[in-house]
Structure formats: C-alpha cells, structure tokens
Design an enzyme around this catalytic site. Structure first.
Site, PDB file in Angstrom:
ATOM      1  N   GLU A   1       0.714  -1.192  -0.052  1.00 43.93           N
ATOM      2  CA  GLU A   1      -0.011   0.096  -0.033  1.00 43.93           C
ATOM      3  C   GLU A   1       0.920   1.185   0.082  1.00 43.93           C
ATOM      4  O   GLU A   1       0.624   2.185  -0.678  1.00 43.93           O
ATOM      5  CB  GLU A   1      -0.875   0.134   1.090  1.00 43.93           C
ATOM      6  CG  GLU A   1      -1.665   1.349   1.423  1.00 43.93           C
ATOM      7  CD  GLU A   1      -2.646   1.798   0.328  1.00 43.93           C
ATOM      8  OE1 GLU A   1      -2.857   0.863  -0.597  1.00 43.93           O
ATOM      9  OE2 GLU A   1      -2.931   2.764   0.268  1.00 43.93           O
TER      10      GLU A   1
ATOM     11  N   GLU B   1       1.863   6.570  -7.023  1.00 48.94           N
ATOM     12  CA  GLU B   1       0.575   7.058  -7.739  1.00 48.94           C
ATOM     13  C   GLU B   1       0.445   8.713  -7.455  1.00 48.94           C
ATOM     14  O   GLU B   1       0.147   9.541  -8.453  1.00 48.94           O
ATOM     15  CB  GLU B   1      -0.771   6.563  -7.399  1.00 48.94           C
ATOM     16  CG  GLU B   1      -1.303   6.909  -5.795  1.00 48.94           C
ATOM     17  CD  GLU B   1      -2.468   6.418  -5.425  1.00 48.94           C
ATOM     18  OE1 GLU B   1      -2.889   5.652  -4.396  1.00 48.94           O
ATOM     19  OE2 GLU B   1      -3.465   6.433  -6.334  1.00 48.94           O
TER      20      GLU B   1
HETATM   21  C1  F6R Z   1      -5.504   4.057  -4.667  1.00 45.64           C
HETATM   22  C2  F6R Z   1      -6.733   4.064  -4.693  1.00 45.64           C
HETATM   23  C3  F6R Z   1      -7.073   2.913  -5.843  1.00 45.64           C
HETATM   24  C4  F6R Z   1      -8.495   2.394  -5.347  1.00 45.64           C
HETATM   25  C5  F6R Z   1      -8.980   1.213  -6.518  1.00 45.64           C
HETATM   26  C6  F6R Z   1     -10.395   0.675  -5.835  1.00 45.64           C
HETATM   27  O1  F6R Z   1      -5.122   5.229  -3.801  1.00 45.64           O
HETATM   28  O2  F6R Z   1      -7.543   4.631  -4.478  1.00 45.64           O
HETATM   29  O3  F6R Z   1      -6.260   1.854  -6.031  1.00 45.64           O
HETATM   30  O4  F6R Z   1      -8.535   1.721  -4.259  1.00 45.64           O
HETATM   31  O5  F6R Z   1      -9.275   2.093  -7.572  1.00 45.64           O
HETATM   32  O6  F6R Z   1     -11.364   1.808  -5.683  1.00 45.64           O
HETATM   33  P1  F6R Z   1     -12.650   1.421  -4.675  1.00 45.64           P
HETATM   34  O7  F6R Z   1     -12.092   1.243  -3.352  1.00 45.64           O
HETATM   35  O8  F6R Z   1     -13.448   2.457  -5.123  1.00 45.64           O
HETATM   36  O9  F6R Z   1     -13.002   0.185  -5.190  1.00 45.64           O
END
Ligand code: F6R
Length: 597
Positions: free
Chosen positions: A474, A481
């Site tokens: 993480e 990113e």
């Molecule tokens: C990284 C981030 C993405 C989301 C991923 C899933 O900081 O935010 O990796 O975790 O796109 O998104 P959700 O949790 O909305 O399904």
C-alpha cells in the site's frame, strides 16, 4: 471518472453547472463541457480540454452562457483522445447529451442505424444522441426513443439529455453507472454523485439500473425501461457542504490523512450498540460462519486492505480467507470451495472490475457483503449485505482514510466471527486512533525524511514481512501514484531471490517492522541492502525499535499495526509528491472512481 451534473429551475444554470463540475473534479477528468438552453431557445454548447479552469474562462465563469436549464460533464477519455470534439456534451440532430459509461455495441449500432451519419467525434456517446434523433425522426416521442435506446444499448450509461424542442425538461437514464436526482424547491438536479449537488440540496432520489427519469423544475418522474411509472421517496444525504471542502488544508489528501483518528472513532461509535458492545448484523456473522472460506474481492488500495483482512479472519476467526484482485478474479476464477462467502471492499462502491465479479458470483447464487464508504452505491445495492465505512467523502484520488476505515471495519467483522479470540477491539481501536493522532503531530519529521530520502531518487523500495509486507504494498502504491517515483513493495525475505540486484548506492529502502516474530528477520534483510549501499529508513513500533530507526510508532495491538504503520507512509508519499510539485489530489492519468473495466 467522468462526472455529470444537470440543473433545471429558475437560476442561471451555467454557474451552478460549473460549480457542480468543480465538486466532481476529484473523480479525475481530462476535458469538460456544458450545454444550456439560451433564452432564444437555442442550446449553447461550450467545451474545453484540460482543467475545468479552461471552461470557466471560456464561459466567463458562466456569465457568457445564459439560461435556466442545462447539463455539464467532466470526461475521462475512454473512446478517443481528450480533444474538444470528443468532450461532452454531444449533439445528434435534435438531442444534446452527456454520458458516463461505455456503449459496448456501438459499432453494431452505428452499422445498423447510423450508416448515413457523419460523426463529429470518436465517442460512443455521440452514437446515443444520433440514435435518439433517428428514433424520434421515425415517429417515436422522446420517452419512447429513450426506452428504445435502453433496449438497444449494451453496456453502461448514466445519461442527461436535452431535447432541442423542449426547454422545460431534462431526461436522464441509468444502467450500471452511478446517477442520482437532486430534489429542490422550484428546481431539480441530476448528478453522477451527490457531491455535485450538495451545495443546493441534500435530498436525493435513488435511480436504479434500467430506469429513466423525466426531470422538470417542479417534478421528477421515474419510469422503468418498459414505461412503468415508479413511486419513490427521496432520501436525505448524510453529507454537508463542509465535507466537500478543504478548509485550511492545502490538499484534500493531507486533510484526509489527518481525519483518520476521527474516522476510527466514528466507526467505533457506529458499530457499538446501546449496551456499549460492538455489533455486526447476526445474519452476516451466521453466513460467514456457515461458509468454508471467505473470498475478498477488491482493487488497488482496497485490495491491500483485503490482504490485511485475510490476516484478521485467519487469526481472529480461524476462517480460511484469501484476497483477490477483482480484474484477475473475474477472468481467472480459482476453483471455489463448496461454500464460499464473498466480501467486496470498495471505497466508492462503483468500481467496475469489482462489480463484474459481483455479477458473476451472484449468478452463481452466492451471498455477498460489500464494505463501502458510499451508501446506496452500486456494489452496496447489489450485495446481500453492506457494512459502511463512515469515513466521510474521500476526495483526494489517493485513498488514505478509506483504507484505515476498511481495516477497522474488517477487524470488527473478523472479531465478531471469531468469538473465541480474546480482544477488546473497542479499546484497541481507540488506542490505534490515539496513536494515529500522535503520528499526525509529527508531520514535520515525515516532510524532512521524505525530502531527504526521496526528493531526487528515481525509485524506492518498501520492504516488510507478513502484515508489514501488506502495508509496504500500500505504501508503495501511494508513493508511485502521487509522486510518480517508481516504488515497489517487497516481501523482505524475497529480496535476495532477485530484487536485490536493483539496490545500488543511495537507493532508498523503507522498512516496516511492527511484528515481533519477524523483527530480527527483517533487520537481517536491512543489513543486506545497507551492505549494498541502500539508504535505509526504518519505521518500527516502539517496543521493537532501535536507536537508528527514523520513525517510531507507539505500540498498538499486534493485529492492528497496519492501521497505524501505514500513516507515516501516507505522509511520506504526500511530502515526496509535494517536493516534486505534483498535483497531489489529482494525479495524472488516475480517476477516483474507476467505472470502466
Ligand atoms: C489508490 C486508490 C485505488 C482504489 C481502487 C479501488 O489510492 O484509491 O487503488 O483503491 O481504484 O477503488 P474502490 O475502493 O473505490 O473500489
């Protein structure tokens, strides 16, 4: 990803649309546009590539476009480059519309109905506008034409549509892309997200897949794709305007990092009953208990939370668990056990990859639980059960507080499944919240370290074992990113099997050590990389710390260390990105809610 806002009422629409679009910027976009019915009866369309600021300029902050009914859009390019021609709204004869989603059979529809049309853009959206024009030209009224396109289109859409012959209505339609209708007094709104409308109303109508809506300034009529009128009460959103503002913070990301202690406390409160006991719906507990394995499905940061969740379930509940990347699982489903139980983790509740798995496992007849931050989101509505994260809106593209919220809710759930496991979770989570607060008090240290270790480096490595490895994944994602430094998280013991070849003089290596049983092993791996010239920064728990460790965190329960050890890594990513002048809240190429596969 793409955002929609629509307004019909008495006020000038353009400034309201621009303001709504600005609230959707966090979703990620590369062009924007709006269309407003001018008093003359013509529809004025304005578009601009790049930042919304360009559309503000082009419309003189909205003042150059008059009219009380209009639609706006932020586009994240899928079909065709981010050009003005490809930006929404799109015009097709009688109709002007904006669209989120993807028309999967656009080629087929072009060939079947629109071979005589000269398209101005490369988008699938323009196909929808021309189809509506085609169907109304052949005698259908607009609602019939909307039902007709709903029957024809394969794929996902949230649509807001203007009909040039009727300035008193905006049509909307939805399938598999998020959309809400905002209810006002003397006005109504359409939005892909409540955030776009919250400055004007906190009352919303939920729209289901396969429904269309006729929106006028005084009314909202919802119909199924077969024309059956639906009766629906609006709901009140637990959100206010201040949730969507940065306040005194320079970036949403920093604000959200520092909201983590209060998010954990809110979760404790929300999951505590009147007797002061933590609780989870018994049906969920029973279903998990009856299953023979928990399958956690998620993407990105949520997947990393799922990896920690696996540890919670296996350690607290002795329940075999695995976490899977949704986009892999959907096409390469592992051999399932006899009685699987599926948990979907998604901050937005809209992630298309996760949803594809949801659709598949539901077809197979399995029960599902969604952990999400967004009440009423697609993954929440489609799951058998939902557990909310109560993190408040997460606006920065890089997820921070949603991750810790996911861990907290997973821990509560696992502790309730594993009744035998001796932990006072309410207390332990409160300790974790306090420890995060202390960490937040040391941001200057992280700023100094991020600049010292990462300012000029082209790459960086996070290393750790067990739960620390999951945090490293993480931490590396966060760093890459928003700072664009190539960063990787490695299982510390695995380095010597190949990756150590990448270590050279001054390569930054950040080690995370929070578990007693692996402390010495990771310390050996640190020696190996130091011997090859790496600049090592150690993050450790106080009880395991050595004097050279640069970040020392107060102790928490050993299962909960990921909740706290991730926080300095969020700061490190933030300050590394800041020192490189990156657009922290809106990193390049990324979208907040990834609604395409
Ligand atoms: C990284 C981030 C993405 C989301 C991923 C899933 O900081 O935010 O990796 O975790 O796109 O998104 P959700 O949790 O909305 O399904």
């Amino acid at each position: 990803m793409c955002g929609i806002v629509g307004y019909i009422g008495k006020e000038e629409a353009a400034p309201i649309l621009l303001e709504g679009l600005s609230k959707l910027e966090y979703r990620g976009y590369d062009s924007a546009g709006l269309a407003v019915f001018a008093p003359s009866g013509d529809i004025v369309i304005k578009k601009a590539v790049g930042k919304l600021e360009n559309l503000y300029q082009k419309t003189e902050n909205g003042s150059a476009v008059q009219g009380v009914c209009g639609i706006g859009h932020t586009r994240w390019a899928t079909h065709g480059k981010p050009t003005e021609d490809n930006a929404h709204p799109h015009e097709g004869g009688r109709f002007v519309l904006v669209h989120n989603g993807i028309v999967e059979n656009e080629e087929f529809l072009r060939n079947k109905y629109l071979s005589d049309v000269e398209f101005k853009s490369e988008t699938d959206t323009e196909v929808i506008a021309w189809l509506l024009d085609k169907f109304t030209s052949s005698g259908e009224d607009p609602e019939m034409a909307i039902r007709h396109i709903m029957a024809e289109i394969q794929g996902s859409y949230a649509l807001a549509i203007l009909d040039k012959t009727n300035p008193d209505v905006i049509y909307a339609a939805k399938n598999k892309s998020p959309m809400l209708i905002g209810k006002g007094e003397g006005f109504n709104m359409i939005g892909s997200d409540s955030m776009a409308m919250i400055a004007h109303t906190n009352m919303f109508y939920e729209i289901n897949d396969g429904e269309y809506v006729v929106v006028t300034k005084d009314g909202v009529e919802i119909y199924t794709e077969y024309g059956k009128k639906m009766e629906r009460e609006p709901f009140k959103a637990e959100l206010d305007l201040s949730d969507t503002e940065k306040g005194t913070y320079p970036h949403f990301m920093l604000k959200e990092i520092e909201e983590q202690p209060s998010v954990i406390r809110r979760i404790i409160q929300q999951y505590t009953d009147d007797d002061g006991e933590m609780f989870i719906d018994e049906n969920i507990i029973n279903d998990i208990n009856e299953s023979d394995k928990v399958y956690i499905i998620a993407c990105g940061t949520s997947y990393h939370a799922g990896l920690v969740g696996k540890q919670f379930f296996e350690k607290m509940a002795k329940k075999p668990t695995d976490a899977y990347i949704a986009s892999e699982f959907v096409h390469n489903m592992p051999l399932l056990t006899e009685k699987p139980f599926f948990i979907f983790i998604s901050q937005s509740g809209e992630t298309a990859d996760s949803r594809s798995v949801m659709v598949k496992v539901k077809e197979m007849g399995y029960k599902t639980l969604t952990l999400t931050n967004v009440k009423g989101s697609t993954l929440s509505r489609e799951a058998t059960y939902t557990l909310l994260l109560y993190a408040g809106p997460e606006i920065a593209v890089a997820s921070t507080k949603a991750y810790t919220a996911q861990l907290a809710v997973l821990a509560i759930l696992a502790s309730k499944v594993g009744k035998e496991y001796d932990i006072n979770l309410k207390y332990e989570l409160s300790v974790a919240a306090n420890v995060i607060e202390t960490i937040c008090g040391e941001r200057e240290n992280y700023k100094y370290l991020a600049e010292k270790y990462l300012k000029d480096s082209r790459n960086a490595f996070y290393i750790g074992r067990g739960a620390d490895y999951y945090v490293c994944l993480e931490a590396a994602l966060k760093l890459k990113e928003i700072s664009y430094i190539q960063a990787e998280g490695f299982a510390a013991g695995e380095l010597k099997h190949g990756t150590i070849a990448l270590i050279e003089k001054d390569t930054p290596v950040i080690a995370v050590i929070t578990q007693e049983n692996i402390n010495l092993n990771t310390r050996s791996n640190i020696k190996e990389v130091r011997a090859r010239g790496a600049k090592v920064l150690v993050i450790s728990m106080r009880s395991l710390s050595l004097h050279r460790d640069k970040i020392v965190i107060n102790d928490v329960h050993e299962l909960l260390t990921p909740l706290v050890s991730v926080v300095p890594t969020q700061y490190i990513a933030y300050y590394a990105a800041l020192s490189r002048g990156r657009d922290i809240d809106k990193p390049r190429n990324l979208a907040k809610s990834v609604t395409v596969e």
